[in-house]
Design an enzyme around this catalytic site. Sequence first.
Site, mmCIF file in Angstrom:
data_model
loop_
_atom_site.group_PDB
_atom_site.id
_atom_site.type_symbol
_atom_site.label_atom_id
_atom_site.label_comp_id
_atom_site.label_asym_id
_atom_site.label_seq_id
_atom_site.Cartn_x
_atom_site.Cartn_y
_atom_site.Cartn_z
ATOM 1 N N ASP A 121 30.472 -37.818 11.055
ATOM 2 C CA ASP A 121 31.479 -36.843 11.107
ATOM 3 C C ASP A 121 32.715 -37.308 11.227
ATOM 4 O O ASP A 121 32.961 -38.030 12.404
ATOM 5 C CB ASP A 121 31.004 -35.708 12.147
ATOM 6 N N ASP A 130 35.069 -32.765 8.885
ATOM 7 C CA ASP A 130 35.217 -31.244 9.874
ATOM 8 C C ASP A 130 36.476 -30.329 9.102
ATOM 9 O O ASP A 130 37.381 -31.194 9.745
ATOM 10 C CB ASP A 130 35.283 -32.054 11.206
ATOM 11 N N GLU A 161 33.650 -30.010 5.113
ATOM 12 C CA GLU A 161 33.274 -29.008 5.937
ATOM 13 C C GLU A 161 34.184 -27.693 5.272
ATOM 14 O O GLU A 161 35.767 -27.678 5.790
ATOM 15 C CB GLU A 161 32.967 -28.220 7.538
ATOM 16 N N HIS A 199 25.036 -26.884 14.041
ATOM 17 C CA HIS A 199 25.664 -26.838 15.270
ATOM 18 C C HIS A 199 26.170 -25.845 16.368
ATOM 19 O O HIS A 199 26.609 -25.001 17.162
ATOM 20 C CB HIS A 199 25.533 -27.849 15.941
ATOM 21 N N ASP A 200 26.819 -24.913 15.115
ATOM 22 C CA ASP A 200 28.000 -23.612 15.370
ATOM 23 C C ASP A 200 27.410 -22.611 15.101
ATOM 24 O O ASP A 200 28.082 -21.583 14.601
ATOM 25 C CB ASP A 200 28.858 -24.231 14.218
HETATM 26 O O1 TEU Z 1 33.663 -25.951 13.370
HETATM 27 C C1 TEU Z 1 34.897 -25.222 12.058
HETATM 28 C C2 TEU Z 1 34.315 -23.916 11.804
HETATM 29 O O2 TEU Z 1 35.433 -22.570 11.172
HETATM 30 C C3 TEU Z 1 33.225 -23.160 12.496
HETATM 31 O O3 TEU Z 1 32.080 -23.204 11.639
HETATM 32 C C4 TEU Z 1 33.440 -22.771 13.627
HETATM 33 O O4 TEU Z 1 33.170 -23.857 14.829
HETATM 34 C C5 TEU Z 1 33.487 -21.651 14.944
HETATM 35 O O5 TEU Z 1 32.225 -21.386 15.573
HETATM 36 C C6 TEU Z 1 34.490 -20.915 14.411
HETATM 37 O O6 TEU Z 1 33.873 -19.300 15.003
HETATM 38 C C7 TEU Z 1 34.158 -27.430 12.936
HETATM 39 C C8 TEU Z 1 32.239 -28.242 14.542
HETATM 40 O O7 TEU Z 1 31.380 -27.947 13.562
HETATM 41 C C9 TEU Z 1 32.551 -26.931 15.127
HETATM 42 O O8 TEU Z 1 31.750 -27.851 16.374
HETATM 43 C C10 TEU Z 1 34.068 -27.131 15.437
HETATM 44 O O9 TEU Z 1 33.853 -26.565 17.185
HETATM 45 C C11 TEU Z 1 35.090 -27.108 15.047
HETATM 46 O O10 TEU Z 1 34.786 -27.904 13.900
HETATM 47 C C12 TEU Z 1 36.671 -28.222 15.806
HETATM 48 O O11 TEU Z 1 36.817 -29.198 15.123
#
Ligand code: TEU
Length: 550
Positions: free
Chosen positions: A98, A199, A254, A327-328
Amino acid sequence: MTKTWWKEGVVYQIYPRSFNDTTGNGVGDIPGIIEKLDYIKSLGVDIIWLCPVYKSPNDDNGYDIADYGNIMDEFGTMEDFDRLLAGIHDRGMKLIMDLVVNHSSDEHAWFEESKKSKDNPYRDYYIWKTGVNGGPPNDWQGFFGGSTWEYDENTEEYYLHMFTVKQPDLNWENPKVRKEVQDIVRYWFEKGVDGFRMDVISLISKRPEYANMISPLFSEAVEKQYANGPRIHEFLQELNKEVLSQYDIMTVGEGPGITLEHGLDYVGEDRNELNMVFHFDHMFMNMGDGGRFDPLPIDFQEFKDVFTRWDEKLKDKGWGSIFLGNHDFPRMVSRFATDGPHRDKAAKLLATLLMTLRGTPYVYQGDEIGMTNIHFDDPKDYKDVETLNWFRALEAEGKDPKDHLQAVYDIGRDNARTPIQWTDGKNAGFSDGEPWIKVNPNYSNINVEDQERNVNSILNYFRKVIQFRKDHKTLVYGDYEPIQPNHPHIYAYRRFDEENEYLVVLNFSDETVDFDPIITGLELLIYNYTDATEDLLMRPWEAKVFRVHD
Ligand code: TEU
């Protein structure tokens, strides 16, 4: 269309903190992953995507990096990492890391220097602005709520942070920052890693005017104001030219704010930027006016249409990524199907969807056993900074988070972060100590050990359907055509090329549906009910894949 390993491969995503703990400190670690490599290989996956394992104070579980060249103490050492990489390669798999370079941790040495004084050599590594009328430079709202600006008393300026205050945004306008990123990427490639998931890469180029928010709708501000900035493609092409193009690696960006309109700009084969992106059209499709914590029901028609629109957009010149969770987001079975009595069939149906669409499939850890969302009664059991910030915002309005837990049950990130359920023993076999986040109590029924013993388990179905994709390259590269796209319960499509044709029929409902695709010569190949027959009387959450004979 060019054929490559990253189009044909299946990716397995690991969130190390919740995967497997070998030290008893309650946090998963790298030796824990090494211990499970044979298990991962047994799934039939080809590529492991490892969420951040770098040094980090863990304000956002590793997405706040304090040192890009070292491993987080809780996860192990660089020697452990090297053993992991060798173990993955020995088994014929690849590893992608990542890359979190839209921001660093505020504990990174660059930021510690940057905040010292306005003339520090690292000042311009970050984005500092003076305030306006005694307040922040503009009214931007961050991804985790609140202003994106934090005041620093020492230098009397504000720094930008799109995520938490401990995640200051890097200033990509500064060529030194871009050079640092190139060095980081090269360092890991020289170690032998096979690619990067990048990311929030869509956010790295900021619009220099820093105007106030153009819309109260967060998603609109993200697309038109925070993401897809004026120099984004220049930055990515530069990174590609200087480093990415020198190695046989894969990249997946992402991309909050990457809509259909922008897709090909990032992944077009003629663009020399990224191989794939994660767009969020299906992941954020049920956000209500109140944003993430105001979820609406999933619109099944829209869900299907998202896949169809993206396939159409990317089919000639690009490549897609197929995922239903990470994970989000909540657990895929709880969110897009059902974790009620039909959970077993529903999880298998989603596995079938993942492995039969065009694009590289991503399996999130635990989905291969049909893990479900978590419902903690006590707000204190939640750990995710996004959820905790929201609780704080509720409290500031005089509300009790306890009364608002349903939104967290529906959409919170901790749903996907509870420990992997390996056994029905202590802490689900995840840890001998106290897990950093509570285990889902359903581990006594849902666990790997039990599903290993059962030939018809979700786990064994995943293995079968992953192998099925690999045995039928038409499912990787072939054309996609939806059948009766407006059917209220069925998602059906053909995958075909000059030699082969397949029909996929998925019943996304609790009802039995008599489906007539008006296609003959069907031979049943894969199905999620053991007693399935060749007819199309589809039982609840039934999935069938047929070969179509002329
Ligand atoms: O996620 C970025 C993002 O846009 C989302 O999906 C988000 O995490 C979010 O839940 C908004 O509501 C990435 C990573 O995957 C995430 O785990 C991190 O917290 C974020 O970036 C910051 O680095």
